[in-house]
Write an enzyme that holds these catalytic residues in place. Sequence first.
Site, PDB file in Angstrom:
ATOM      1  CD  GLU A 122      -3.268  -0.918   2.145  1.00  0.00           C
ATOM      2  OE1 GLU A 122      -2.978  -0.675   3.071  1.00  0.00           O
ATOM      3  OE2 GLU A 122      -3.794  -2.123   2.071  1.00  0.00           O
ATOM      4  CG  HIS A 124      -6.264  -0.002   4.501  1.00  0.00           C
ATOM      5  ND1 HIS A 124      -5.368  -1.237   4.929  1.00  0.00           N
ATOM      6  CD2 HIS A 124      -7.464  -0.597   5.492  1.00  0.00           C
ATOM      7  CE1 HIS A 124      -5.339  -2.105   6.086  1.00  0.00           C
ATOM      8  NE2 HIS A 124      -6.438  -1.478   6.636  1.00  0.00           N
TER       9      HIS A 124
HETATM   10  P1  NAI Z   1     -11.133 -11.887  13.778  1.00  0.00           P
HETATM   11  O1  NAI Z   1     -10.223 -12.294  14.727  1.00  0.00           O
HETATM   12  O2  NAI Z   1     -12.536 -11.328  15.054  1.00  0.00           O
HETATM   13  O3  NAI Z   1     -11.815 -12.366  12.902  1.00  0.00           O
HETATM   14  C1  NAI Z   1     -11.040 -13.196  12.062  1.00  0.00           C
HETATM   15  C2  NAI Z   1     -11.338 -14.926  11.536  1.00  0.00           C
HETATM   16  O4  NAI Z   1      -9.996 -15.747  10.828  1.00  0.00           O
HETATM   17  C3  NAI Z   1     -11.278 -15.830  13.153  1.00  0.00           C
HETATM   18  O5  NAI Z   1     -13.058 -15.932  13.106  1.00  0.00           O
HETATM   19  C4  NAI Z   1     -10.530 -17.104  12.760  1.00  0.00           C
HETATM   20  O6  NAI Z   1     -10.739 -18.092  12.949  1.00  0.00           O
HETATM   21  C5  NAI Z   1     -10.718 -16.730  11.234  1.00  0.00           C
HETATM   22  N1  NAI Z   1      -9.563 -17.431  10.635  1.00  0.00           N
HETATM   23  C6  NAI Z   1      -8.892 -17.098  10.435  1.00  0.00           C
HETATM   24  N2  NAI Z   1      -7.555 -18.182   8.816  1.00  0.00           N
HETATM   25  C7  NAI Z   1      -8.900 -18.450   8.662  1.00  0.00           C
HETATM   26  C8  NAI Z   1      -8.215 -19.317   7.518  1.00  0.00           C
HETATM   27  N3  NAI Z   1      -7.033 -19.571   7.122  1.00  0.00           N
HETATM   28  N4  NAI Z   1      -9.985 -19.383   6.735  1.00  0.00           N
HETATM   29  C9  NAI Z   1     -10.758 -19.205   6.886  1.00  0.00           C
HETATM   30  N5  NAI Z   1     -10.713 -18.556   8.653  1.00  0.00           N
HETATM   31  C10 NAI Z   1     -10.017 -18.052   9.310  1.00  0.00           C
HETATM   32  O7  NAI Z   1     -10.779 -10.460  13.399  1.00  0.00           O
HETATM   33  P2  NAI Z   1     -11.772  -9.474  12.749  1.00  0.00           P
HETATM   34  O8  NAI Z   1     -12.132  -7.894  13.964  1.00  0.00           O
HETATM   35  O9  NAI Z   1     -13.053  -9.579  12.319  1.00  0.00           O
HETATM   36  O10 NAI Z   1     -11.232  -8.689  11.477  1.00  0.00           O
HETATM   37  C11 NAI Z   1     -10.756  -9.320  10.029  1.00  0.00           C
HETATM   38  C12 NAI Z   1     -10.068  -8.917   9.036  1.00  0.00           C
HETATM   39  O11 NAI Z   1      -9.993  -7.304   8.763  1.00  0.00           O
HETATM   40  C13 NAI Z   1      -8.169  -8.497   9.827  1.00  0.00           C
HETATM   41  O12 NAI Z   1      -7.455  -8.579   8.700  1.00  0.00           O
HETATM   42  C14 NAI Z   1      -8.545  -7.461  10.361  1.00  0.00           C
HETATM   43  O13 NAI Z   1      -7.124  -6.618  10.405  1.00  0.00           O
HETATM   44  C15 NAI Z   1      -8.773  -6.489   8.855  1.00  0.00           C
HETATM   45  N6  NAI Z   1      -9.763  -5.415   8.805  1.00  0.00           N
HETATM   46  C16 NAI Z   1      -9.656  -4.096   8.237  1.00  0.00           C
HETATM   47  C17 NAI Z   1     -10.008  -2.420   8.056  1.00  0.00           C
HETATM   48  C18 NAI Z   1     -10.146  -2.191   6.629  1.00  0.00           C
HETATM   49  O14 NAI Z   1      -9.957  -0.797   7.361  1.00  0.00           O
HETATM   50  N7  NAI Z   1     -10.278  -2.771   5.975  1.00  0.00           N
HETATM   51  C19 NAI Z   1     -10.605  -2.262   9.647  1.00  0.00           C
HETATM   52  C20 NAI Z   1     -10.560  -4.049  10.951  1.00  0.00           C
HETATM   53  C21 NAI Z   1      -9.828  -4.617  10.442  1.00  0.00           C
END
Ligand code: NAI
Length: 399
Positions: free
Chosen positions: A260, A283
């Site tokens: 990015e 982002h």
């Molecule tokens: P979270 O930790 O609550 O959920 C992630 C889920 O992915 C968990 O349930 C985990 O078990 C699952 N997981 C892990 N590896 C996996 C795989 N190989 N296959 C399937 N499932 C898998 O995280 P949250 O808060 O929901 O965030 C998700 C993503 O969003 C993160 O990467 C975070 O950095 C990103 N994010 C992006 C933002 C943006 O501005 N675009 C803002 C906030 C978060």
Amino acid sequence: MTRIVLLENIHPSAIEVFEMAGFTDIVHRAGALQQDELIKELQGAQIVGIRSRTQIDQRVLEQVPTLRTIGCFCIGTNQVDLEQAMLRGVPVFNAPYSNTRSVAELVLGEAIFLLRRIPEKNARVHKGFWDKSAEGAYEVRGKTLGIIGYGNIGSQVGTLAEAAGMSVIFHDVDTKLPLGNAHAAGSLERLLAQSDVVTLHVPGGQPTRNIIDAQALASMKPGAILINASRGSVVDIEALHASLKSGHLAGAALDVFPTEPKDRNEPLDCPLRGMDNVILTPHIGGSTQESQENIGREVAQKLVQYLQYGATKSAVNFPEVAFQPLSGASRILHIHRNEPGAIGAFSQVMSKHGLNIVSQLLQTQGPIGYLVSDVETQVSDAVLEDLRQIPVTIRCERV
Ligand code: NAI
């Protein structure tokens, strides 16, 4: 008097929380500060609130010994030397989930727009064309949304999508309780084969690198949509480019990228630039006024709960002790090196002063231990001084 320094234009919701808790010595600054200025500004401060541009390293921690806790009013905590903070008994808090809803709304909006081919239609009208046609335009109602990573964001996307009439399936490496009528797809392959829209909400890192590669894209339905607002590393961008060019996928929305730009003047380096069926955003999935306000409130509440009750739940670098109401006349927070004899030495000081402990909680994490003790009667400064003299003591406070 507790001195609180908030930098980088932290949302006023944080100040409200501090004031409600009775803290009034609050400095609120718009910008970040370089190290020397930062050290000067923080003299005598117990709490500092920062966002991503303030670096709190070992030198800052050494030169501001009054600092008791740090609030990162954002998601990331790389800007703080977490290990050094822990070794000095300084818990660091952040707001990992305050922007969940903002990301979920963006994803649903993108699903609706892409299924209706709005990005292409919008571009055509801007160029002077009036292609009034229903071809290739679909409602989301009745379509299948496949969510990869059914965590905080993924599950919230599912709830919103169901409200719009989509049927929701998900794939997660952990067993998850489905919300609403969502159900586990059984495998990633099944999810890809069944979904009209696939959205990614997994963490970054090696285990999820390129989980959407050429093979995964080929196994998606012809005409399907891919949305990624998680981490740039999880989609093979070249493979996605090829799939879109071939017409196999109908559209995509990306908010995150393998690399990015570092600032606003640097262009994004991505082969998908210029494609009318692709939504590219910088982002900003979690960037809304509401999320800033939530972050302000969430982090300030954690800092207040630490100062007033010693609660460290969800600290990123510290043994976690959940909020407990006071059960005695005072509470002692004793942070020590995690070595044999620490608790014995603490108890000796207490019995020397004739103090009765009514409840006690110990948590350890690597090199440090955190002991929260409620005492039946008031605890004098002399007791605290004796506790601080114990060789393993890192920090000792009374709340
Ligand atoms: P979270 O930790 O609550 O959920 C992630 C889920 O992915 C968990 O349930 C985990 O078990 C699952 N997981 C892990 N590896 C996996 C795989 N190989 N296959 C399937 N499932 C898998 O995280 P949250 O808060 O929901 O965030 C998700 C993503 O969003 C993160 O990467 C975070 O950095 C990103 N994010 C992006 C933002 C943006 O501005 N675009 C803002 C906030 C978060």
